[in-house]
Design an enzyme around this catalytic site. Structure first.
Site, PDB file in Angstrom:
ATOM      1  N   GLU A  15      38.423 -37.674  -6.858  1.00  0.00           N
ATOM      2  CA  GLU A  15      37.820 -36.334  -6.909  1.00  0.00           C
ATOM      3  C   GLU A  15      38.596 -35.329  -6.058  1.00  0.00           C
ATOM      4  O   GLU A  15      38.730 -34.166  -6.418  1.00  0.00           O
ATOM      5  CB  GLU A  15      36.360 -36.375  -6.445  1.00  0.00           C
ATOM      6  CG  GLU A  15      35.416 -37.088  -7.401  1.00  0.00           C
ATOM      7  CD  GLU A  15      35.144 -36.302  -8.694  1.00  0.00           C
ATOM      8  OE1 GLU A  15      35.493 -35.104  -8.762  1.00  0.00           O
ATOM      9  OE2 GLU A  15      34.597 -36.904  -9.634  1.00  0.00           O
ATOM     10  N   GLU A  61      19.414 -41.624  -6.899  1.00  0.00           N
ATOM     11  CA  GLU A  61      20.783 -41.174  -6.617  1.00  0.00           C
ATOM     12  C   GLU A  61      21.130 -41.349  -5.138  1.00  0.00           C
ATOM     13  O   GLU A  61      20.398 -40.923  -4.256  1.00  0.00           O
ATOM     14  CB  GLU A  61      20.996 -39.701  -6.967  1.00  0.00           C
ATOM     15  CG  GLU A  61      22.479 -39.337  -6.842  1.00  0.00           C
ATOM     16  CD  GLU A  61      22.772 -37.840  -6.804  1.00  0.00           C
ATOM     17  OE1 GLU A  61      23.889 -37.461  -7.164  1.00  0.00           O
ATOM     18  OE2 GLU A  61      21.896 -37.051  -6.405  1.00  0.00           O
ATOM     19  N   GLU A  90      38.671 -32.474 -17.866  1.00  0.00           N
ATOM     20  CA  GLU A  90      37.502 -31.647 -18.152  1.00  0.00           C
ATOM     21  C   GLU A  90      37.704 -30.320 -17.444  1.00  0.00           C
ATOM     22  O   GLU A  90      38.230 -30.292 -16.333  1.00  0.00           O
ATOM     23  CB  GLU A  90      36.260 -32.347 -17.577  1.00  0.00           C
ATOM     24  CG  GLU A  90      34.943 -31.887 -18.171  1.00  0.00           C
ATOM     25  CD  GLU A  90      33.774 -32.682 -17.573  1.00  0.00           C
ATOM     26  OE1 GLU A  90      32.653 -32.194 -17.638  1.00  0.00           O
ATOM     27  OE2 GLU A  90      34.017 -33.787 -17.019  1.00  0.00           O
ATOM     28  N   GLU A 123       7.708 -42.120 -12.076  1.00  0.00           N
ATOM     29  CA  GLU A 123       8.781 -41.583 -12.929  1.00  0.00           C
ATOM     30  C   GLU A 123      10.061 -41.621 -12.099  1.00  0.00           C
ATOM     31  O   GLU A 123      10.111 -41.020 -11.027  1.00  0.00           O
ATOM     32  CB  GLU A 123       8.481 -40.129 -13.306  1.00  0.00           C
ATOM     33  CG  GLU A 123       7.213 -39.977 -14.115  1.00  0.00           C
ATOM     34  CD  GLU A 123       6.770 -38.525 -14.266  1.00  0.00           C
ATOM     35  OE1 GLU A 123       6.063 -38.236 -15.230  1.00  0.00           O
ATOM     36  OE2 GLU A 123       7.137 -37.690 -13.409  1.00  0.00           O
TER      37      GLU A 123
END
Lengths: 186, 186
Positions: free
Chosen positions: A101, A128, A147, A46
């Site tokens: 960022e 990741e 956001e 998975e």
């Protein structure tokens, strides 16, 4: 190159046999994949696919710039973190993402950027990869993420770096701050 | 406790509104959850639920015990890692899991166990928490995981710890080994 290393480079010990996407969301895709090992055994994994992220160790020699923000996934809201974000803009390179960022999260640019290292967050189930940078020679520069990330700025005294490490429970921040402690002592 | 800390302890700034399971697998569950923040805004989060893991920094003062194994999720097979494993046995505490994994992966027990720290692997999308331990006073002790994990033992000279850190790209291993370097120098 040692014979062992040659063999490694020549023959990856597993072959992808394909699989299926079981969830395709906004930020992650979950796949169930099959692989065949060199000994013939087939295994199922998975795998959470993620586009990767950046984290920035930013300081001006006096103040280390940290943040706190709600982290719904772990039910926490006061984790000490370095500024960070996803590689979520098509084609954006890690350094450009880190620069974006930094301006979005702490309202700073940096004249000096140094790559620290890249690491995998959790190799057992996710691809990741996080790219860490060291940003110094800071100046004011703002950008809007579009956001509401509810980010609280934490101006941490650099001389208390060891206290930040001791109270930290976030992987990217631990790695970045322990790297910085080594750098400052080295 | 500062007024700021009191407020934090008193009022978590988001409330879970429920959600749905979009994938329930063998080792992970993926949920799409909604939360309401104190300002009224509702947000959706993709969250990978994981039962957590342990990692062990094990050495006998001379040799640091590391491993390599196929990591299909990231397409790698020669990452340097500390021994580690999932909390996948019902009710098993982290220390017991670490003791089991050490015997399974490197065939060693340890007379001295010290908790290092716990951390979150990737707070943006997963609740995985990793418990790191320091294991010393090692002795031979084998256990069978019942699974072919294809683990290659790497007996790394402890005096070359800095080289291991420099070539490492795995989060738990970076955190564990940088912690060890601080401990040995401190």
């Amino acid at each position: 190159m040692s014979p062992d290393a040659e063999q490694r480079a020549a023959a990856p010990p597993f072959e992808p046999l394909g699989g299926e996407s079981v969830y395709h969301g906004r930020f992650i895709e979950v796949r169930v994949e099959r692989f065949r090992h060199a000994d013939g055994e087939e295994v199922t994994r998975e795998i959470v696919r993620h586009r990767g992220a950046v984290g920035i160790v930013a300081h001006d020699g006096q103040v280390l710039w940290l943040v706190r923000q709600p982290r719904e996934a772990v039910g926490e809201f006061d984790l000490l973190e370095i500024p960070a974000g996803r590689l979520d803009v098509d084609g954006e390179q890690p350094l450009a993402a880190a620069q974006r960022e930094l301006a979005e999260e702490i309202g700073r640019g940096a004249r000096t950027w140094e790559p620290i290292l890249d690491y995998y967050s959790s190799v057992g189930f996710s691809d990741e990869r996080v790219h860490l940078f060291h940003a110094t020679d800071l100046y004011e520069q703002h950008a809007d993420s579009g956001e509401n990330e509810r980010i609280e700025l934490v101006r941490w005294p650099l001389e208390k770096l060891q206290d930040a490490i001791a109270s930290c429970r976030d992987a990217k921040t631990l790695i970045g701050l322990m790297w910085l402690a080594r750098r400052l002592n080295g």
